[in-house]
Design a protein around this motif. Sequence first.
Motif, PDB file in Angstrom:
ATOM      1  N   LEU A 127       0.865  -1.181   0.000  1.00 45.79           N
ATOM      2  CA  LEU A 127       0.000   0.000   0.000  1.00 45.79           C
ATOM      3  C   LEU A 127       0.904   1.235   0.000  1.00 45.79           C
ATOM      4  CD1 LEU A 127      -2.827   1.363   0.343  1.00 45.79           C
ATOM      5  CD2 LEU A 127      -2.452   1.197   2.797  1.00 45.79           C
ATOM      6  N   ARG A 128       0.651   2.161  -0.934  1.00 45.98           N
ATOM      7  CA  ARG A 128       1.459   3.375  -1.039  1.00 45.98           C
ATOM      8  C   ARG A 128       0.547   4.599  -0.924  1.00 45.98           C
ATOM      9  NH1 ARG A 128       3.502  -0.218  -4.734  1.00 45.98           N
ATOM     10  NH2 ARG A 128       5.761  -0.652  -4.605  1.00 45.98           N
ATOM     11  N   TYR A 129       1.074   5.608  -0.206  1.00 52.19           N
ATOM     12  CA  TYR A 129       0.258   6.823  -0.002  1.00 52.19           C
ATOM     13  C   TYR A 129       1.191   8.020   0.203  1.00 52.19           C
ATOM     14  CZ  TYR A 129      -3.460   9.801   1.884  1.00 52.19           C
ATOM     15  OH  TYR A 129      -4.364  10.801   2.082  1.00 52.19           O
ATOM     16  N   ARG A 130       0.996   9.067  -0.575  1.00 52.29           N
ATOM     17  CA  ARG A 130       1.848  10.252  -0.461  1.00 52.29           C
ATOM     18  C   ARG A 130       1.200  11.256   0.504  1.00 52.29           C
ATOM     19  NH1 ARG A 130       6.378  10.509  -3.125  1.00 52.29           N
ATOM     20  NH2 ARG A 130       6.693   9.119  -4.908  1.00 52.29           N
ATOM     21  N   VAL A 131       2.031  11.756   1.445  1.00 51.37           N
ATOM     22  CA  VAL A 131       1.560  12.677   2.489  1.00 51.37           C
ATOM     23  C   VAL A 131       2.092  14.088   2.192  1.00 51.37           C
ATOM     24  CG1 VAL A 131       1.570  13.181   4.961  1.00 51.37           C
ATOM     25  CG2 VAL A 131       1.601  10.796   4.167  1.00 51.37           C
ATOM     26  N   PRO A 132       1.210  15.072   1.981  1.00 53.15           N
ATOM     27  CA  PRO A 132       1.694  16.440   1.725  1.00 53.15           C
ATOM     28  C   PRO A 132       2.141  17.117   3.021  1.00 53.15           C
ATOM     29  CG  PRO A 132      -0.710  16.393   1.670  1.00 53.15           C
ATOM     30  CD  PRO A 132      -0.260  14.967   1.856  1.00 53.15           C
ATOM     31  N   VAL A 133       3.387  17.585   3.046  1.00 56.15           N
ATOM     32  CA  VAL A 133       3.944  18.289   4.204  1.00 56.15           C
ATOM     33  C   VAL A 133       4.413  19.665   3.740  1.00 56.15           C
ATOM     34  CG1 VAL A 133       5.738  18.318   5.969  1.00 56.15           C
ATOM     35  CG2 VAL A 133       4.653  16.154   5.335  1.00 56.15           C
ATOM     36  N   LYS A 134       3.913  20.713   4.378  1.00 57.24           N
ATOM     37  CA  LYS A 134       4.252  22.083   3.978  1.00 57.24           C
ATOM     38  C   LYS A 134       5.291  22.664   4.937  1.00 57.24           C
ATOM     39  CE  LYS A 134       1.179  24.786   2.229  1.00 57.24           C
ATOM     40  NZ  LYS A 134       0.033  25.705   2.001  1.00 57.24           N
ATOM     41  N   VAL A 135       6.307  23.332   4.349  1.00 55.90           N
ATOM     42  CA  VAL A 135       7.333  24.044   5.108  1.00 55.90           C
ATOM     43  C   VAL A 135       7.245  25.521   4.727  1.00 55.90           C
ATOM     44  CG1 VAL A 135       9.793  24.298   5.609  1.00 55.90           C
ATOM     45  CG2 VAL A 135       8.827  22.021   5.144  1.00 55.90           C
ATOM     46  N   GLU A 136       7.066  26.394   5.742  1.00 55.52           N
ATOM     47  CA  GLU A 136       6.937  27.834   5.493  1.00 55.52           C
ATOM     48  C   GLU A 136       7.531  28.555   6.696  1.00 55.52           C
ATOM     49  OE1 GLU A 136       6.091  31.607   4.693  1.00 55.52           O
ATOM     50  OE2 GLU A 136       4.866  30.768   6.301  1.00 55.52           O
ATOM     51  N   ASN A 137       8.566  29.354   6.460  1.00 51.49           N
ATOM     52  CA  ASN A 137       9.406  29.851   7.562  1.00 51.49           C
ATOM     53  C   ASN A 137       8.981  31.215   8.101  1.00 51.49           C
ATOM     54  OD1 ASN A 137      11.609  29.067   9.223  1.00 51.49           O
ATOM     55  ND2 ASN A 137      12.875  30.638   8.252  1.00 51.49           N
ATOM     56  N   THR A 138       7.834  31.732   7.700  1.00 56.33           N
ATOM     57  CA  THR A 138       7.387  33.023   8.204  1.00 56.33           C
ATOM     58  C   THR A 138       7.050  32.928   9.689  1.00 56.33           C
ATOM     59  OG1 THR A 138       6.479  33.653   6.052  1.00 56.33           O
ATOM     60  CG2 THR A 138       5.653  34.846   7.971  1.00 56.33           C
ATOM     61  N   GLY A 139       7.630  33.847  10.490  1.00 56.41           N
ATOM     62  CA  GLY A 139       7.350  33.868  11.925  1.00 56.41           C
ATOM     63  C   GLY A 139       6.241  34.845  12.271  1.00 56.41           C
ATOM     64  N   LEU A 140       6.020  35.048  13.553  1.00 54.18           N
ATOM     65  CA  LEU A 140       5.003  35.989  13.989  1.00 54.18           C
ATOM     66  C   LEU A 140       5.431  37.420  13.685  1.00 54.18           C
ATOM     67  CD1 LEU A 140       3.806  34.591  17.450  1.00 54.18           C
ATOM     68  CD2 LEU A 140       2.947  34.108  15.146  1.00 54.18           C
TER      69      LEU A 140
END
Length: 374
Positions: free
Chosen positions: A115-128
């Motif tokens: 069984l194969r499944y792709r997981v979307p992971v987002k990286v975004e470095n904007t801070g407060l």
Amino acid sequence: MLGLCIVPAMAADSSTTVEGQLGVTDVAIDPGVFMYGDSGTVKVTVTNTGTMPVAIARAKLYSNELDVMGDENYGSVGSIGPGNSLQFTFTIVADAADGIYYPLFYLDLRDASSLRYRVPVKVENTGLSVSVNDRPDAFTSGKKEDVTIMVGNPRENTVNGVVITPMLNGYDTTETSHFIGTLSPDQAADATFSVTPYSETPMEFTVHYRNGMNDHEVTTAVPVTFGTDRKQAEIVLNNIVVTPEGDYYIITGDVTNAGLEDAKSVQVTTGSPAVPVDPYRSYVVGALEPDDFASFEVTFSAETGTENVLLITDYKDKDGNLYSSQLTLPLSSAVLPGKSSSGAGDELPVVWIVIVIICAAAVAGVIYYSWKKK
């Protein structure tokens, strides 16, 4: 869990099932959006919707861009019974640039299928985002002022544990920190600090927060320049009259608050070489609101030959800081009792008295002559 991202199973770019009974039914990512260097978890839930158990050999999460840890725990899984679910948790480290990445979840089954499944992971470095929402026009050394710091969350995910802490470099604050807590996406909150500066050193405030399990911070500085606050109370004296009274003098006049803030505990007295005496050694006016005024009266004595005396006005602001102003008054301006301030007396001059007498005599003569002629 705050910052958690739930990804529906149908959002994957590829997924296969075993005999139509095994599939990915849920994906949870924490934090929902990673910052560079963040650690977090990817939890994949697999459900057996069939009527037969399915044997699993191992489970892994593959990624060329992100570091994946903990998949060695799933080297020997076992079976998933009919109607049951099994959750696989992986720890990842986002050591990649901003973007969306698709780690591959791989489930190796004992019957040689997978069984194969792709997981979307987002990286975004904007801070407060941190900004100064309110501050005085100018600071005064040793005077307490209010500074308001605003914190906003421009990120796509919720952050938690938001705390603002002053650095105390050259100033004191009444508050040691201010806890804001959770900030949802596009949400902002502010905190007001009562600060007392002692030097022209920028005030620094640090915002601490957590993105998932990861600690972050951002610092902002408030420039400090000493000067005159344009809003503070301003005491003005006018209509001043100095009058001798026996062996002492009386000063009367009006005191006005020409500023934009209240003046507290306003008091008027005299200073050296004048010596305050009864009955009005000092005159307590009390509080004066902006554009408000009050009359005052003070009494003092002075040695012979004294030319000038000081009239002193003291007041406090809302925080108890004391302010003082002085006005020099020449004793030559003293008005004698019964005299106006311009020096003209209440009695008529001699020349006018003579004129009045002559006019009266003329009128009397005319009347007498008329009477005698009759």
